[in-house]
Design a protein around this motif. Sequence first.
Motif, PDB file in Angstrom:
ATOM      1  N   LYS A  42       0.828  -1.205   0.000  1.00 53.43           N
ATOM      2  CA  LYS A  42       0.000   0.000   0.000  1.00 53.43           C
ATOM      3  C   LYS A  42       0.862   1.256   0.000  1.00 53.43           C
ATOM      4  O   LYS A  42       0.536   2.259  -0.649  1.00 53.43           O
ATOM      5  CB  LYS A  42      -0.913   0.000   1.231  1.00 53.43           C
ATOM      6  CG  LYS A  42      -1.868   1.188   1.278  1.00 53.43           C
ATOM      7  CD  LYS A  42      -2.784   1.099   2.486  1.00 53.43           C
ATOM      8  CE  LYS A  42      -3.756   2.287   2.527  1.00 53.43           C
ATOM      9  NZ  LYS A  42      -4.651   2.204   3.725  1.00 53.43           N
ATOM     10  N   LEU A  43       1.993   1.204   0.707  1.00 49.81           N
ATOM     11  CA  LEU A  43       2.880   2.366   0.809  1.00 49.81           C
ATOM     12  C   LEU A  43       3.613   2.633  -0.491  1.00 49.81           C
ATOM     13  O   LEU A  43       3.821   3.787  -0.888  1.00 49.81           O
ATOM     14  CB  LEU A  43       3.895   2.121   1.930  1.00 49.81           C
ATOM     15  CG  LEU A  43       4.860   3.257   2.267  1.00 49.81           C
ATOM     16  CD1 LEU A  43       4.126   4.383   2.981  1.00 49.81           C
ATOM     17  CD2 LEU A  43       5.999   2.733   3.140  1.00 49.81           C
ATOM     18  N   PHE A  44       3.996   1.554  -1.200  1.00 49.43           N
ATOM     19  CA  PHE A  44       4.878   1.682  -2.357  1.00 49.43           C
ATOM     20  C   PHE A  44       4.234   2.510  -3.467  1.00 49.43           C
ATOM     21  O   PHE A  44       3.149   2.216  -3.953  1.00 49.43           O
ATOM     22  CB  PHE A  44       5.248   0.303  -2.904  1.00 49.43           C
ATOM     23  CG  PHE A  44       6.371   0.338  -3.899  1.00 49.43           C
ATOM     24  CD1 PHE A  44       7.688   0.354  -3.467  1.00 49.43           C
ATOM     25  CD2 PHE A  44       6.117   0.389  -5.253  1.00 49.43           C
ATOM     26  CE1 PHE A  44       8.739   0.400  -4.367  1.00 49.43           C
ATOM     27  CE2 PHE A  44       7.157   0.437  -6.164  1.00 49.43           C
ATOM     28  CZ  PHE A  44       8.471   0.448  -5.729  1.00 49.43           C
ATOM     29  N   GLY A  45       4.943   3.571  -3.842  1.00 52.75           N
ATOM     30  CA  GLY A  45       4.473   4.440  -4.920  1.00 52.75           C
ATOM     31  C   GLY A  45       3.311   5.343  -4.551  1.00 52.75           C
ATOM     32  O   GLY A  45       2.713   5.972  -5.422  1.00 52.75           O
ATOM     33  N   LYS A 103      20.278   0.777  11.797  1.00 53.13           N
ATOM     34  CA  LYS A 103      19.093   0.058  11.334  1.00 53.13           C
ATOM     35  C   LYS A 103      17.871   0.957  11.330  1.00 53.13           C
ATOM     36  O   LYS A 103      17.026   0.897  10.415  1.00 53.13           O
ATOM     37  CB  LYS A 103      18.860  -1.168  12.223  1.00 53.13           C
ATOM     38  CG  LYS A 103      17.666  -2.014  11.812  1.00 53.13           C
ATOM     39  CD  LYS A 103      17.799  -2.532  10.389  1.00 53.13           C
ATOM     40  CE  LYS A 103      16.581  -3.351   9.983  1.00 53.13           C
ATOM     41  NZ  LYS A 103      16.633  -3.731   8.557  1.00 53.13           N
ATOM     42  N   ALA A 104      17.741   1.809  12.346  1.00 48.77           N
ATOM     43  CA  ALA A 104      16.621   2.745  12.394  1.00 48.77           C
ATOM     44  C   ALA A 104      16.682   3.720  11.218  1.00 48.77           C
ATOM     45  O   ALA A 104      15.659   4.055  10.608  1.00 48.77           O
ATOM     46  CB  ALA A 104      16.640   3.506  13.716  1.00 48.77           C
ATOM     47  N   PHE A 105      17.896   4.166  10.899  1.00 49.09           N
ATOM     48  CA  PHE A 105      18.081   5.031   9.726  1.00 49.09           C
ATOM     49  C   PHE A 105      17.672   4.297   8.453  1.00 49.09           C
ATOM     50  O   PHE A 105      16.943   4.834   7.611  1.00 49.09           O
ATOM     51  CB  PHE A 105      19.543   5.469   9.644  1.00 49.09           C
ATOM     52  CG  PHE A 105      20.014   5.836   8.267  1.00 49.09           C
ATOM     53  CD1 PHE A 105      19.757   7.099   7.751  1.00 49.09           C
ATOM     54  CD2 PHE A 105      20.699   4.919   7.477  1.00 49.09           C
ATOM     55  CE1 PHE A 105      20.187   7.439   6.464  1.00 49.09           C
ATOM     56  CE2 PHE A 105      21.135   5.249   6.208  1.00 49.09           C
ATOM     57  CZ  PHE A 105      20.870   6.515   5.698  1.00 49.09           C
ATOM     58  N   MET A 106      18.127   3.069   8.296  1.00 53.95           N
ATOM     59  CA  MET A 106      17.812   2.292   7.100  1.00 53.95           C
ATOM     60  C   MET A 106      16.313   2.051   6.960  1.00 53.95           C
ATOM     61  O   MET A 106      15.752   2.115   5.853  1.00 53.95           O
ATOM     62  CB  MET A 106      18.549   0.953   7.130  1.00 53.95           C
ATOM     63  CG  MET A 106      20.050   1.045   6.920  1.00 53.95           C
ATOM     64  SD  MET A 106      20.812  -0.601   6.995  1.00 53.95           S
ATOM     65  CE  MET A 106      22.490  -0.224   6.462  1.00 53.95           C
ATOM     66  N   ALA A 107      15.640   1.774   8.078  1.00 55.25           N
ATOM     67  CA  ALA A 107      14.205   1.510   8.044  1.00 55.25           C
ATOM     68  C   ALA A 107      13.436   2.740   7.572  1.00 55.25           C
ATOM     69  O   ALA A 107      12.524   2.646   6.743  1.00 55.25           O
ATOM     70  CB  ALA A 107      13.721   1.072   9.422  1.00 55.25           C
ATOM     71  N   GLU A 114      10.665   5.990   3.110  1.00 54.73           N
ATOM     72  CA  GLU A 114      10.578   7.211   2.308  1.00 54.73           C
ATOM     73  C   GLU A 114      10.817   6.919   0.827  1.00 54.73           C
ATOM     74  O   GLU A 114      10.165   7.512  -0.045  1.00 54.73           O
ATOM     75  CB  GLU A 114      11.579   8.251   2.815  1.00 54.73           C
ATOM     76  CG  GLU A 114      11.272   8.792   4.199  1.00 54.73           C
ATOM     77  CD  GLU A 114       9.893   9.437   4.279  1.00 54.73           C
ATOM     78  OE1 GLU A 114       9.502  10.152   3.333  1.00 54.73           O
ATOM     79  OE2 GLU A 114       9.192   9.208   5.281  1.00 54.73           O
ATOM     80  N   LEU A 115      11.732   6.014   0.542  1.00 55.58           N
ATOM     81  CA  LEU A 115      11.996   5.652  -0.852  1.00 55.58           C
ATOM     82  C   LEU A 115      10.830   4.861  -1.436  1.00 55.58           C
ATOM     83  O   LEU A 115      10.447   5.067  -2.598  1.00 55.58           O
ATOM     84  CB  LEU A 115      13.290   4.853  -0.956  1.00 55.58           C
ATOM     85  CG  LEU A 115      14.580   5.593  -0.575  1.00 55.58           C
ATOM     86  CD1 LEU A 115      15.794   4.684  -0.756  1.00 55.58           C
ATOM     87  CD2 LEU A 115      14.765   6.872  -1.389  1.00 55.58           C
ATOM     88  N   ARG A 148      19.337  13.610   4.288  1.00 53.83           N
ATOM     89  CA  ARG A 148      18.365  14.254   5.188  1.00 53.83           C
ATOM     90  C   ARG A 148      17.928  13.336   6.320  1.00 53.83           C
ATOM     91  O   ARG A 148      17.718  13.788   7.450  1.00 53.83           O
ATOM     92  CB  ARG A 148      17.161  14.791   4.394  1.00 53.83           C
ATOM     93  CG  ARG A 148      16.275  13.737   3.748  1.00 53.83           C
ATOM     94  CD  ARG A 148      14.868  14.266   3.491  1.00 53.83           C
ATOM     95  NE  ARG A 148      14.847  15.365   2.527  1.00 53.83           N
ATOM     96  CZ  ARG A 148      13.747  16.043   2.205  1.00 53.83           C
ATOM     97  NH1 ARG A 148      12.602  15.743   2.786  1.00 53.83           N
ATOM     98  NH2 ARG A 148      13.782  16.995   1.314  1.00 53.83           N
ATOM     99  N   ILE A 149      17.781  12.038   6.041  1.00 58.30           N
ATOM    100  CA  ILE A 149      17.332  11.119   7.084  1.00 58.30           C
ATOM    101  C   ILE A 149      18.450  10.835   8.081  1.00 58.30           C
ATOM    102  O   ILE A 149      18.207  10.679   9.281  1.00 58.30           O
ATOM    103  CB  ILE A 149      16.789   9.830   6.451  1.00 58.30           C
ATOM    104  CG1 ILE A 149      15.493  10.146   5.701  1.00 58.30           C
ATOM    105  CG2 ILE A 149      16.531   8.759   7.513  1.00 58.30           C
ATOM    106  CD1 ILE A 149      14.950   9.003   4.882  1.00 58.30           C
ATOM    107  N   ALA A 150      19.690  10.800   7.612  1.00 56.32           N
ATOM    108  CA  ALA A 150      20.814  10.616   8.534  1.00 56.32           C
ATOM    109  C   ALA A 150      20.825  11.715   9.595  1.00 56.32           C
ATOM    110  O   ALA A 150      21.063  11.450  10.778  1.00 56.32           O
ATOM    111  CB  ALA A 150      22.125  10.596   7.761  1.00 56.32           C
ATOM    112  N   LEU A 151      20.566  12.944   9.173  1.00 50.68           N
ATOM    113  CA  LEU A 151      20.560  14.066  10.120  1.00 50.68           C
ATOM    114  C   LEU A 151      19.492  13.872  11.199  1.00 50.68           C
ATOM    115  O   LEU A 151      19.701  14.230  12.364  1.00 50.68           O
ATOM    116  CB  LEU A 151      20.313  15.382   9.372  1.00 50.68           C
ATOM    117  CG  LEU A 151      21.436  15.842   8.440  1.00 50.68           C
ATOM    118  CD1 LEU A 151      21.003  17.066   7.638  1.00 50.68           C
ATOM    119  CD2 LEU A 151      22.701  16.158   9.227  1.00 50.68           C
ATOM    120  N   LYS A 152      18.349  13.310  10.832  1.00 47.68           N
ATOM    121  CA  LYS A 152      17.278  13.073  11.806  1.00 47.68           C
ATOM    122  C   LYS A 152      17.706  12.072  12.877  1.00 47.68           C
ATOM    123  O   LYS A 152      17.161  12.065  13.983  1.00 47.68           O
ATOM    124  CB  LYS A 152      16.028  12.565  11.093  1.00 47.68           C
ATOM    125  CG  LYS A 152      15.361  13.587  10.197  1.00 47.68           C
ATOM    126  CD  LYS A 152      14.199  12.988   9.430  1.00 47.68           C
ATOM    127  CE  LYS A 152      13.080  12.534  10.338  1.00 47.68           C
ATOM    128  NZ  LYS A 152      11.924  12.020   9.562  1.00 47.68           N
TER     129      LYS A 152
END
Length: 695
Positions: A6-9, A240-244, A249-250, A294-298
């Motif tokens: 559902k999330l994809f695209g 792992k939290a960053f990767m998730a 987002e991708l 941007r996500i790394a900074l978060k």
Amino acid sequence: MVNVPKLFGSLTFNERVMKDRLPAKTFRTFRKMVEEGLPLTRELADMMAYAMKDWALENGCTHFTHWFQPMTGITAEKHDSFIAPAADGRVIMDFSGKDLIQSEPDASSFPSGGLRATFEARGYTAWDPTSYAFIKDDCLYIPTAFCSYTGDVLDKKTPLLRSIAVLSEAARRLLAILGIHTEKVITNVGPEQEYFLVDKAMWEKRKDLVFAGRTLFGAKPPKGQEMEDHYFGAIKPRVKAFMAELDEELWKLGIPAKTEHNEVAPAQHELAPVYTSVNLACDYNQLTMEFMKRIALKHGMVCLLHEKPFDGVNGSGKHNNWSLSTLEGKNLLDPGSDAYHNNQFLLFLAAIIKGIDEYQDVLRGTVASAGNDHRLGANEAPPAIVSIFLGTELTGVLEAIASGQEYKTNGHIQMKLSGNTLAAVSKDNTDRNRTSPFAFTGNKFEFRMAGSQASLACPNAYLNTIVAEELEWVADKLEGTAPEELDAAVKKLVKEIYLAHKRIVFNGNGYTDAWVEEAAKRGLYNNKSTPEALACMTSKKNVDLVVKHGIFTKTEVLSRCEIQYELYNKTLNIEALTMLDMLHKDLLPAAKKYLKDLSETALSEKALGLKPDVAFLKKLQEATAAMYKDGETLAKELVKAEAIEDQKKASAVYHNKVLAAMEALRRSGDGVEVLLGKEYLPYPTYGDLLFGINS
């Protein structure tokens, strides 16, 4: 739990959304226009714009932007709101086909390599309907091409789009000779993106990381990657939290992020997506790099995309997995179970071998940059010498054809690992060679030379064009061949190509001195530096290639090289200035303070009647003096380089003199660093940076 399907695209104006929001006839017309490259009518544009606007507004958008890829290597955007004044003082939300198709950002401040003067500001963006519009930060993003008022190409997308069309036509022509018919041949790419993550608080204390993206000083820590315990190791919770979050987002943008793992160097990681068409792959990769940062900074981290942020450990590349398929999904680089009798595969393989050999210098030039120069040639990065790895099986097939012998394949070998406990493992017909710049890996080629922060549009545009050129040459040779004579004609042509170009095939270790010597004997290029590599881009052979196929004009080729020379010079200039700043404001004061404290301690010991040991003090004093001297040499060489106006000439001076002086200062600076007491260290060390994310 995330509902991925559902999330994809969900933030992409993709075909699923188009089917829901457009009349069936309109959608079919749009699909036909995209697939056949037909011009977009104003009526169709208006209908697309209306549907796109409604979808964007429903998803919270207030603005739209034409998203393009200038020669800066990153993306650019200018935001416009949907509002339009109404007669009674109110506003309405409006978005027309004209707004969708074309926009006008200023072109004066983007790199043009002399194509445009500063006062000539007008530029145009034009909608690329082959790449989906998407939503980011409550704004509708429309992928576009970018050109100047005079029509000169100022972006990286336009040449790529042209090369896609050229390659498709050439491949279709050859396939037709073989009795294979398709409406389109698609170039597919899956880029493996490597990157480093470091703690943000530590990053802020390193001027070199802030200004240059890589460490300009840094002594080797007690431990690096020699234990090989980081590679594919357990992923730390913070990472792992960053990767998730990155995945989510991708996925919203329809980017098929698939594989993620720890890479070889400490603090290094990799993300690989599922294959998709090369145009989408390049757009997606630009977005991937943006979201990584941007996500790394978060998460309190900084994502480093430089090709060599740390000396002595692996650098980061972007492995460009490249293949071809028909519109119906047939992979044209799949050898099947019997490559020797697969005429279609053999011809495409032979054409690629011929092209890589003839245009090896161009391929090296497409990935040339100051950062990549530091990476190529060690720590799993391929050398600057372009060669092709085929593996034992395919090399055996070609050698058999060259000698006029039949080749007997072993098929797919099954390997038993442990009695009957484990299932048999199917063995591929090629191994993997991490030192090969251009390696065949089963049903695709992996171009491993691209740097981690680079756009993939340029190398793929050239690769597509090179292969198109050779496919046309092959088609010329085979055109008119009678069907009953085709098998013999294919074997004869493949033999001719292989014997003429087998020098480019190398299945061994690309890191050895023996290979460097052997490559020189074979007549292969070894352009180790960006100035050397760029010089080849403007040779007659290489300019004629892209002009012939309508990818660039000669002027556009020259302008792009001018941009790359200037970028190289500016990069080294910034790095040199940063080194001098760190020397005078960080390292020298730290060393002087330590010397002062050591001297006072020695005097105190002497006053007490003790005999102080001043050997270490002298060692530090000598190391500090040598560092200062190297800094003075760098400053002088930098002044000389800055005075040269011709960018090509300046690049040689930056490489030969400035870079050499920087390396000398680095060695002496690192020599001082290892002598400093912990409380005197002016910035986080390599040990702090590489092992600083512990949770």
